[in-house]
Design a protein around this motif. Structure first.
Motif, PDB file in Angstrom:
ATOM      1  N   VAL A 249       0.827  -1.256  -0.206  1.00 32.43           N
ATOM      2  CA  VAL A 249      -0.028   0.035   0.047  1.00 32.43           C
ATOM      3  C   VAL A 249       0.856   1.265  -0.207  1.00 32.43           C
ATOM      4  CG1 VAL A 249      -1.785   1.219   1.265  1.00 32.43           C
ATOM      5  CG2 VAL A 249      -1.875  -1.131   1.176  1.00 32.43           C
ATOM      6  N   ALA A 250       1.924   1.410   1.079  1.00 32.10           N
ATOM      7  CA  ALA A 250       2.604   2.565   0.931  1.00 32.10           C
ATOM      8  C   ALA A 250       3.391   2.587  -0.277  1.00 32.10           C
ATOM      9  CB  ALA A 250       3.644   2.370   2.060  1.00 32.10           C
ATOM     10  N   SER A 251       3.889   1.467  -0.961  1.00 39.51           N
ATOM     11  CA  SER A 251       4.704   1.744  -2.130  1.00 39.51           C
ATOM     12  C   SER A 251       3.920   2.230  -3.288  1.00 39.51           C
ATOM     13  CB  SER A 251       5.185   0.170  -2.627  1.00 39.51           C
ATOM     14  OG  SER A 251       5.945   0.197  -3.750  1.00 39.51           O
ATOM     15  N   ARG A 252       2.455   1.753  -3.493  1.00 37.83           N
ATOM     16  CA  ARG A 252       1.635   2.347  -4.390  1.00 37.83           C
ATOM     17  C   ARG A 252       1.476   3.864  -4.232  1.00 37.83           C
ATOM     18  NH1 ARG A 252      -1.196  -1.659  -4.144  1.00 37.83           N
ATOM     19  NH2 ARG A 252      -2.789  -1.084  -2.817  1.00 37.83           N
ATOM     20  N   LEU A 253       1.340   4.057  -2.921  1.00 36.21           N
ATOM     21  CA  LEU A 253       1.203   5.638  -2.427  1.00 36.21           C
ATOM     22  C   LEU A 253       2.234   6.507  -2.876  1.00 36.21           C
ATOM     23  CD1 LEU A 253      -1.028   5.510   0.866  1.00 36.21           C
ATOM     24  CD2 LEU A 253      -2.037   5.930  -1.524  1.00 36.21           C
ATOM     25  N   LEU A 254       3.354   5.938  -2.596  1.00 35.18           N
ATOM     26  CA  LEU A 254       4.605   6.718  -2.859  1.00 35.18           C
ATOM     27  C   LEU A 254       5.045   6.989  -4.288  1.00 35.18           C
ATOM     28  CD1 LEU A 254       6.815   5.314   0.258  1.00 35.18           C
ATOM     29  CD2 LEU A 254       6.323   7.799  -0.222  1.00 35.18           C
ATOM     30  N   ARG A 255       4.901   6.138  -5.064  1.00 36.75           N
ATOM     31  CA  ARG A 255       5.157   6.151  -6.445  1.00 36.75           C
ATOM     32  C   ARG A 255       4.784   7.447  -7.245  1.00 36.75           C
ATOM     33  NH1 ARG A 255       7.583   2.286  -9.386  1.00 36.75           N
ATOM     34  NH2 ARG A 255       7.287   0.713  -8.218  1.00 36.75           N
ATOM     35  N   PRO A 256       3.557   7.919  -7.205  1.00 40.27           N
ATOM     36  CA  PRO A 256       3.360   9.157  -7.799  1.00 40.27           C
ATOM     37  C   PRO A 256       4.049  10.402  -6.858  1.00 40.27           C
ATOM     38  CG  PRO A 256       1.415   8.526  -6.614  1.00 40.27           C
ATOM     39  CD  PRO A 256       2.390   7.261  -6.590  1.00 40.27           C
ATOM     40  N   VAL A 257       4.221  10.334  -5.591  1.00 39.47           N
ATOM     41  CA  VAL A 257       5.212  11.190  -4.900  1.00 39.47           C
ATOM     42  C   VAL A 257       6.404  11.229  -5.509  1.00 39.47           C
ATOM     43  CG1 VAL A 257       5.921  11.921  -2.690  1.00 39.47           C
ATOM     44  CG2 VAL A 257       3.538  10.947  -2.825  1.00 39.47           C
ATOM     45  N   MET A 258       7.100  10.188  -5.686  1.00 40.92           N
ATOM     46  CA  MET A 258       8.484  10.223  -6.086  1.00 40.92           C
ATOM     47  C   MET A 258       8.544  10.631  -7.681  1.00 40.92           C
ATOM     48  SD  MET A 258       9.942   9.753  -3.412  1.00 40.92           S
ATOM     49  CE  MET A 258      11.413  10.183  -3.986  1.00 40.92           C
ATOM     50  N   ALA A 259       7.586  10.233  -8.486  1.00 37.77           N
ATOM     51  CA  ALA A 259       7.718  10.567  -9.643  1.00 37.77           C
ATOM     52  C   ALA A 259       7.395  12.273  -9.746  1.00 37.77           C
ATOM     53  CB  ALA A 259       6.360  10.067 -10.391  1.00 37.77           C
ATOM     54  N   SER A 260       6.743  12.831  -8.896  1.00 38.11           N
ATOM     55  CA  SER A 260       6.590  14.252  -8.798  1.00 38.11           C
ATOM     56  C   SER A 260       7.967  14.878  -8.316  1.00 38.11           C
ATOM     57  CB  SER A 260       5.434  14.698  -7.697  1.00 38.11           C
ATOM     58  OG  SER A 260       5.549  16.132  -7.628  1.00 38.11           O
ATOM     59  N   MET A 261       8.732  14.346  -7.646  1.00 37.24           N
ATOM     60  CA  MET A 261      10.020  14.660  -6.977  1.00 37.24           C
ATOM     61  C   MET A 261      10.980  14.483  -8.245  1.00 37.24           C
ATOM     62  SD  MET A 261      10.360  15.421  -3.563  1.00 37.24           S
ATOM     63  CE  MET A 261      12.010  14.943  -3.181  1.00 37.24           C
ATOM     64  N   ALA A 262      10.958  13.593  -9.176  1.00 36.15           N
ATOM     65  CA  ALA A 262      11.780  13.222 -10.223  1.00 36.15           C
ATOM     66  C   ALA A 262      11.605  14.492 -11.300  1.00 36.15           C
ATOM     67  CB  ALA A 262      11.529  12.033 -10.948  1.00 36.15           C
ATOM     68  N   ARG A 263      10.247  15.037 -11.196  1.00 34.95           N
ATOM     69  CA  ARG A 263       9.926  16.098 -12.253  1.00 34.95           C
ATOM     70  C   ARG A 263      10.578  17.369 -11.556  1.00 34.95           C
ATOM     71  NH1 ARG A 263       5.147  13.168 -12.764  1.00 34.95           N
ATOM     72  NH2 ARG A 263       4.165  14.598 -11.180  1.00 34.95           N
ATOM     73  N   TRP A 264      10.786  17.699 -10.391  1.00 37.20           N
ATOM     74  CA  TRP A 264      11.043  18.743  -9.695  1.00 37.20           C
ATOM     75  C   TRP A 264      12.662  18.669  -9.702  1.00 37.20           C
ATOM     76  CZ3 TRP A 264      14.080  18.763  -5.272  1.00 37.20           C
ATOM     77  CH2 TRP A 264      14.366  20.006  -4.659  1.00 37.20           C
ATOM     78  N   ASP A 265      13.234  17.460  -9.605  1.00 38.19           N
ATOM     79  CA  ASP A 265      14.525  17.442  -9.699  1.00 38.19           C
ATOM     80  C   ASP A 265      15.070  17.902 -10.861  1.00 38.19           C
ATOM     81  OD1 ASP A 265      17.029  16.727  -8.493  1.00 38.19           O
ATOM     82  OD2 ASP A 265      16.982  14.785  -9.513  1.00 38.19           O
ATOM     83  N   ALA A 266      14.383  17.282 -12.002  1.00 30.69           N
ATOM     84  CA  ALA A 266      14.927  17.487 -13.499  1.00 30.69           C
ATOM     85  C   ALA A 266      14.671  19.032 -13.809  1.00 30.69           C
ATOM     86  CB  ALA A 266      14.191  16.884 -14.279  1.00 30.69           C
ATOM     87  N   SER A 267      13.667  19.826 -13.267  1.00 32.49           N
ATOM     88  CA  SER A 267      13.292  21.200 -13.739  1.00 32.49           C
ATOM     89  C   SER A 267      13.865  22.251 -13.145  1.00 32.49           C
ATOM     90  CB  SER A 267      11.704  21.350 -13.400  1.00 32.49           C
ATOM     91  OG  SER A 267      11.638  21.377 -11.866  1.00 32.49           O
ATOM     92  N   THR A 268      14.854  21.752 -12.251  1.00 33.78           N
ATOM     93  CA  THR A 268      15.742  22.510 -11.354  1.00 33.78           C
ATOM     94  C   THR A 268      17.239  22.529 -11.525  1.00 33.78           C
ATOM     95  OG1 THR A 268      15.703  21.086  -9.241  1.00 33.78           O
ATOM     96  CG2 THR A 268      13.995  22.890  -9.331  1.00 33.78           C
ATOM     97  N   ALA A 269      17.345  21.595 -12.395  1.00 37.93           N
ATOM     98  CA  ALA A 269      19.080  21.395 -12.603  1.00 37.93           C
ATOM     99  C   ALA A 269      19.446  22.616 -13.374  1.00 37.93           C
ATOM    100  CB  ALA A 269      18.896  20.352 -13.589  1.00 37.93           C
ATOM    101  N   GLY A 270      18.744  23.561 -13.823  1.00 31.19           N
ATOM    102  CA  GLY A 270      19.364  24.828 -14.357  1.00 31.19           C
ATOM    103  C   GLY A 270      19.607  25.800 -13.291  1.00 31.19           C
ATOM    104  N   ARG A 271      19.584  25.477 -11.988  1.00 31.81           N
ATOM    105  CA  ARG A 271      19.934  26.308 -11.028  1.00 31.81           C
ATOM    106  C   ARG A 271      21.278  26.169 -10.726  1.00 31.81           C
ATOM    107  NH1 ARG A 271      14.731  25.455  -6.692  1.00 31.81           N
ATOM    108  NH2 ARG A 271      13.227  26.056  -8.025  1.00 31.81           N
TER     109      ARG A 271
END
Length: 391
Positions: free
Chosen positions: A154-176
């Motif tokens: 259950v926790a794994s299923r809930l965390l997957r979209p959270v970490m996908a969002s983290m990955a998008r943020w991580d990539a989008s801030t590389a220009g900093r």
């Protein structure tokens, strides 16, 4: 590396002196003295007056060199039991790092394996990111950290979209980041893949004055040693099975959530769990071993270099950073397969036909503290002020 990229969210330029740049250092968290913290210590030695910003701090968990400087923590420090639950607060890290006030600093150095590469600096400040790895759990190692076997289905299923969002943020801030420094060619490839950025490889430092051969040691064909956090992706199950097949003893330095499972796996085999040990004790255990094992994929892997600095051969999986630190047939063996049998064969080859400890130790000198500081300083010195500083 190319030209520095103006980063979104940059704060407006500050009329600061160009003669003596003000420096700040940022590190993800201070909860233990592992490989990343040894790099941080070397950076702190280079910039002794720089304050240190970090998400979470456990007092006494890192070296005196790090502890004695000004340390500023994020709001995560004030949440319940951060020493135990800091990984649970991962979704809060984007907000936490963006709230660090770095406006007073002309040079910001981030030591990042998670989130702090995304701090916001002034538009005319240089931001050098020493990248230990792009955020592993958000990109390609989600299952190793947050899979059903680790946190439940259950926790794994809930965390997957959270970490996908983290990955998008991580990539989008590389220009900093003005310039990325990678801890290995392997990580440089990950930086290119996930951030679409070039980088300069600056290998982490090993204290080769401390980790050195014991001149009184007589090779004795002693057993194997592992120095590692006891977590799934380290693949210590392979080391246990390989030593059983090779008929040799194994000592494991480290702690972690896998300990109970690994103890069960070891059963009645000659496996000794030693917990964490002091640097002096680790060095003594390196010197008393016949071979040091690295069965998992590491971004760089400081343990194999420490072992080699002591003149001890390493048997490692031939993938990741080990390919850059272990010379097959000269300082140890690189194993092409994750099968325990392949590791057992390599262990026996190394123990049955001992390698030259002087050659092994000399090879480790290329990763010395002095070489790190020279390469790091050169990379910082060659990094220009961001192109948008005058705008």
């Amino acid at each position: 590396s190319g030209s520095p990229i103006p980063h979104p969210g940059a704060r407006t330029p500050h009329p600061a002196s160009r003669t003596a740049p003000k420096v700040a250092i940022v590190h993800d968290w201070l909860t233990g003295m592992r490989g990343g913290e040894k790099v941080l210590q070397a950076i702190c030695e280079m910039y002794p007056d720089a304050p240190l910003f970090t998400l979470v701090r456990v007092p006494g968990a890192v070296s005196e060199t790090i502890e004695r400087r000004t340390i500023r923590t994020s709001f995560v420090q004030r949440l319940p039991n951060p020493a135990r639950f800091y990984r649970h607060y991962l979704p809060l890290y984007p907000a936490a790092v963006e709230l660090f006030d770095l406006d007073a600093y002309d040079l910001v150095i981030s030591s990042s394996h998670c989130a702090v590469k995304s701090v916001i600096t002034r538009a005319d400040a240089r931001h050098i990111c020493y990248c230990h790895s792009p955020m592993r759990y958000a990109w390609d190692q989600f299952d190793a950290y947050f899979g059903p076997a680790q946190v439940g289905p259950v926790a794994s299923r809930l965390l997957r979209p959270v970490m996908a969002s983290m990955a998008r943020w991580d990539a989008s801030t590389a220009g900093r980041v003005t310039r990325f420094l990678a801890n290995s060619r392997y990580v440089a490839g990950r930086i290119r893949r996930y951030y679409n950025r070039g980088s300069i490889v600056v290998y982490p430092p090993v204290d080769t004055q401390f980790y050195r051969p014991d001149p009184s040691r007589v090779p004795s064909g002693a057993g194997a040693l592992v120095v590692s956090a006891l977590v799934p992706y380290k693949r210590l199950d392979i080391a246990i099975d390989a030593c059983r097949l090779a008929g040799i003893s194994l000592r494991i330095i480290g702690q972690g959530p896998e300990e109970t499972r690994l103890r069960t796996l070891a059963g009645g085999a000659a496996v000794e769990f030693l917990g964490w040990r002091s640097d002096q004790e680790v060095r003594d255990l390196y010197r008393a071993s016949g071979v040091v094992l690295l069965p998992g994929t590491e971004d760089f892997g400081i343990v194999p270099v420490e072992a080699q600095a002591c003149g001890i051969p390493v048997v490692a999986l031939g993938h990741g950073g080990a390919c850059e630190t272990v010379v097959d047939g000269v300082t140890g063996a690189l194993v092409s397969s994750s099968e325990a049998g392949a590791f057992a064969d390599a262990i026996r080859r190394v123990l049955d036909r001992p390698l030259d400890s002087r050659v092994i130790s000399l090879h480790a000198e290329r990763f010395s503290l002095a070489n790190f500081k020279t390469s790091f300083a050169a990379a910082v010195g060659e990094t220009p002020v961001p192109a948008d500083a005058a705008s």
